[in-house]
Design a protein around this motif. Structure first.
Motif, PDB file in Angstrom:
ATOM      1  N   GLY A  66      31.454  68.300  25.413  1.00  0.00           N
ATOM      2  CA  GLY A  66      31.218  69.712  25.666  1.00  0.00           C
ATOM      3  C   GLY A  66      31.985  70.596  24.697  1.00  0.00           C
ATOM      4  N   ALA A  67      33.251  70.242  24.426  1.00  0.00           N
ATOM      5  CA  ALA A  67      34.072  71.042  23.516  1.00  0.00           C
ATOM      6  C   ALA A  67      33.512  71.005  22.095  1.00  0.00           C
ATOM      7  N   TYR A  68      33.143  69.803  21.625  1.00  0.00           N
ATOM      8  CA  TYR A  68      32.620  69.696  20.262  1.00  0.00           C
ATOM      9  C   TYR A  68      31.226  70.307  20.137  1.00  0.00           C
ATOM     10  N   SER A  69      30.442  70.272  21.190  1.00  0.00           N
ATOM     11  CA  SER A  69      29.112  70.904  21.150  1.00  0.00           C
ATOM     12  C   SER A  69      29.258  72.414  21.026  1.00  0.00           C
ATOM     13  N   ARG A  70      30.201  72.995  21.790  1.00  0.00           N
ATOM     14  CA  ARG A  70      30.437  74.436  21.680  1.00  0.00           C
ATOM     15  C   ARG A  70      30.967  74.792  20.292  1.00  0.00           C
ATOM     16  N   ALA A  71      31.877  73.966  19.787  1.00  0.00           N
ATOM     17  CA  ALA A  71      32.425  74.230  18.456  1.00  0.00           C
ATOM     18  C   ALA A  71      31.337  74.145  17.390  1.00  0.00           C
ATOM     19  N   ALA A  72      30.481  73.136  17.499  1.00  0.00           N
ATOM     20  CA  ALA A  72      29.407  72.960  16.518  1.00  0.00           C
ATOM     21  C   ALA A  72      28.393  74.096  16.570  1.00  0.00           C
ATOM     22  N   SER A  73      28.245  74.717  17.735  1.00  0.00           N
ATOM     23  CA  SER A  73      27.328  75.857  17.823  1.00  0.00           C
ATOM     24  C   SER A  73      27.873  77.053  17.054  1.00  0.00           C
ATOM     25  N   TRP A  74      29.199  77.156  16.952  1.00  0.00           N
ATOM     26  CA  TRP A  74      29.810  78.229  16.161  1.00  0.00           C
ATOM     27  C   TRP A  74      29.763  77.916  14.669  1.00  0.00           C
ATOM     28  N   LEU A  75      29.893  76.626  14.327  1.00  0.00           N
ATOM     29  CA  LEU A  75      29.914  76.215  12.918  1.00  0.00           C
ATOM     30  C   LEU A  75      28.876  75.112  12.694  1.00  0.00           C
ATOM     31  N   PRO A  76      27.595  75.461  12.687  1.00  0.00           N
ATOM     32  CA  PRO A  76      26.564  74.432  12.535  1.00  0.00           C
ATOM     33  C   PRO A  76      26.625  73.697  11.203  1.00  0.00           C
ATOM     34  N   GLY A  77      27.298  74.277  10.204  1.00  0.00           N
ATOM     35  CA  GLY A  77      27.384  73.636   8.896  1.00  0.00           C
ATOM     36  C   GLY A  77      28.637  72.815   8.692  1.00  0.00           C
ATOM     37  N   ASP A  78      29.433  72.590   9.749  1.00  0.00           N
ATOM     38  CA  ASP A  78      30.651  71.793   9.634  1.00  0.00           C
ATOM     39  C   ASP A  78      30.299  70.325   9.882  1.00  0.00           C
ATOM     40  N   ALA A  79      30.340  69.515   8.823  1.00  0.00           N
ATOM     41  CA  ALA A  79      29.881  68.129   8.913  1.00  0.00           C
ATOM     42  C   ALA A  79      30.708  67.304   9.892  1.00  0.00           C
ATOM     43  N   LEU A  80      32.028  67.471   9.898  1.00  0.00           N
ATOM     44  CA  LEU A  80      32.862  66.668  10.785  1.00  0.00           C
ATOM     45  C   LEU A  80      32.633  67.010  12.250  1.00  0.00           C
ATOM     46  N   LEU A  81      32.535  68.298  12.558  1.00  0.00           N
ATOM     47  CA  LEU A  81      32.269  68.687  13.941  1.00  0.00           C
ATOM     48  C   LEU A  81      30.939  68.111  14.416  1.00  0.00           C
ATOM     49  N   GLN A  82      29.932  68.168  13.558  1.00  0.00           N
ATOM     50  CA  GLN A  82      28.619  67.645  13.936  1.00  0.00           C
ATOM     51  C   GLN A  82      28.655  66.123  14.103  1.00  0.00           C
ATOM     52  N   GLN A  83      29.410  65.441  13.235  1.00  0.00           N
ATOM     53  CA  GLN A  83      29.488  63.988  13.361  1.00  0.00           C
ATOM     54  C   GLN A  83      30.237  63.589  14.632  1.00  0.00           C
ATOM     55  N   PHE A  84      31.310  64.317  14.950  1.00  0.00           N
ATOM     56  CA  PHE A  84      32.020  64.059  16.206  1.00  0.00           C
ATOM     57  C   PHE A  84      31.088  64.272  17.400  1.00  0.00           C
ATOM     58  N   ARG A  85      30.290  65.334  17.346  1.00  0.00           N
ATOM     59  CA  ARG A  85      29.367  65.627  18.444  1.00  0.00           C
ATOM     60  C   ARG A  85      28.376  64.484  18.631  1.00  0.00           C
ATOM     61  N   GLY A  86      27.834  63.978  17.529  1.00  0.00           N
ATOM     62  CA  GLY A  86      26.899  62.863  17.628  1.00  0.00           C
ATOM     63  C   GLY A  86      27.546  61.607  18.169  1.00  0.00           C
ATOM     64  N   ARG A  87      28.742  61.300  17.694  1.00  0.00           N
ATOM     65  CA  ARG A  87      29.425  60.083  18.154  1.00  0.00           C
ATOM     66  C   ARG A  87      29.804  60.198  19.624  1.00  0.00           C
ATOM     67  N   LEU A  88      30.262  61.351  20.042  1.00  0.00           N
ATOM     68  CA  LEU A  88      30.634  61.551  21.441  1.00  0.00           C
ATOM     69  C   LEU A  88      29.427  61.407  22.360  1.00  0.00           C
ATOM     70  N   ALA A  89      28.274  61.886  21.910  1.00  0.00           N
ATOM     71  CA  ALA A  89      27.065  61.752  22.723  1.00  0.00           C
ATOM     72  C   ALA A  89      26.729  60.282  22.946  1.00  0.00           C
ATOM     73  N   LEU A  90      26.937  59.449  21.924  1.00  0.00           N
ATOM     74  CA  LEU A  90      26.676  58.018  22.078  1.00  0.00           C
ATOM     75  C   LEU A  90      27.694  57.368  23.010  1.00  0.00           C
ATOM     76  N   LEU A  91      28.953  57.796  22.924  1.00  0.00           N
ATOM     77  CA  LEU A  91      29.980  57.238  23.805  1.00  0.00           C
ATOM     78  C   LEU A  91      29.776  57.664  25.253  1.00  0.00           C
ATOM     79  N   ALA A  92      29.069  58.780  25.453  1.00  0.00           N
ATOM     80  CA  ALA A  92      28.835  59.274  26.819  1.00  0.00           C
ATOM     81  C   ALA A  92      27.624  58.631  27.483  1.00  0.00           C
ATOM     82  N   ARG A  93      26.933  57.731  26.769  1.00  0.00           N
ATOM     83  CA  ARG A  93      25.762  57.069  27.362  1.00  0.00           C
ATOM     84  C   ARG A  93      26.167  56.281  28.612  1.00  0.00           C
ATOM     85  N   ARG A  94      25.232  56.171  29.525  1.00  0.00           N
ATOM     86  CA  ARG A  94      25.499  55.481  30.790  1.00  0.00           C
ATOM     87  C   ARG A  94      24.269  54.683  31.211  1.00  0.00           C
TER      88      ARG A  94
END
Length: 214
Positions: A66-94
């Motif tokens: 949630g934190a990285y998704s909000r951050a990425a919405s403010w900075l859509p062009g930040d590669a690291l924030l976007q990569q963290f968001r993608g990786r976190l989404a995979l770790l949140a799978r259930r």
């Protein structure tokens, strides 16, 4: 001083501070999104690990996502924030398939935004290719992504395992023009402290590619 000169002087006295104010306001305006974005993740950010560990509790991973998704919405062009968001989404799978479908979409969007923001980063393409093959992410073309991960010079040893896993997953096998690169990754991993990765890469690779390890 003539009347014309006085008018020019007064105009300059107004213009220069005005331009300085506009430049300052523009600088502050550009800085605000970055400040807000990184404030969102300041309590989670771990530059030494580039994100959470895979064994973290699900609740913690969801909070980070949630934190990285909000951050990425403010900075859509930040590669690291976007990569963290993608990786976190995979770790949140259930175990819930419908929830995993949503998280796969989030992961695919985040990792795609990461490579779009930093198309010269081989490891970003390797992560994108690996995640696409490992989790069957939507709208991810694995072969072009892994090809870019290899041909961007020099390919980083840090993501050799991701590249090798992705290229071995291709249905048609390792393309001829990438075999030398894949063999170099295989040798590099064998002679590195990351040798253990080869056990998992071999386990997950299609049986048709097992001969590649001999």
């Amino acid at each position: 001083m003539t009347s014309s000169d006085r008018k020019t002087f007064r105009f300059a006295r107004i213009l220069v501070p005005g331009v300085a104010f506009l430049i300052g306001a523009l600088s502050v305006g550009l800085a605000i999104p970055r400040a807000v974005a990184y404030f969102e993740v300041v309590s989670w950010r771990d530059l030494s690990q580039l994100g959470p560990a895979s064994g973290d509790p699900l609740e913690k991973t969801e909070a980070q996502l949630g934190a990285y998704s909000r951050a990425a919405s403010w900075l859509p062009g930040d590669a690291l924030l976007q990569q963290f968001r993608g990786r976190l989404a995979l770790l949140a799978r259930r175990s819930d398939p419908s929830e995993n479908a949503r998280l796969n979409d989030v992961a695919a969007a985040g990792l795609a935004a990461a490579v779009a923001a930093a198309p010269d980063r081989a490891c970003a393409w390797a992560t994108y290719a690996y995640a696409g093959s490992r989790y069957a992410l939507p709208r991810v073309s694995v072969e072009p992504a892994v090809r870019l991960a290899y041909i961007l010079s020099p390919p980083s040893p840090a993501c050799a395992g991701l590249r090798l896993s992705a290229v071995l997953s291709l249905p048609q096998g390792v393309p001829d023009d990438l075999k030398a690169y894949a063999e170099a990754d295989l040798r590099g991993l064998w002679h590195s402290q990351q040798r253990r990765q080869l056990v998992y890469i071999y386990r997950d690779a299609p049986q048709s590619t097992h001969a590649f390890f001999i």
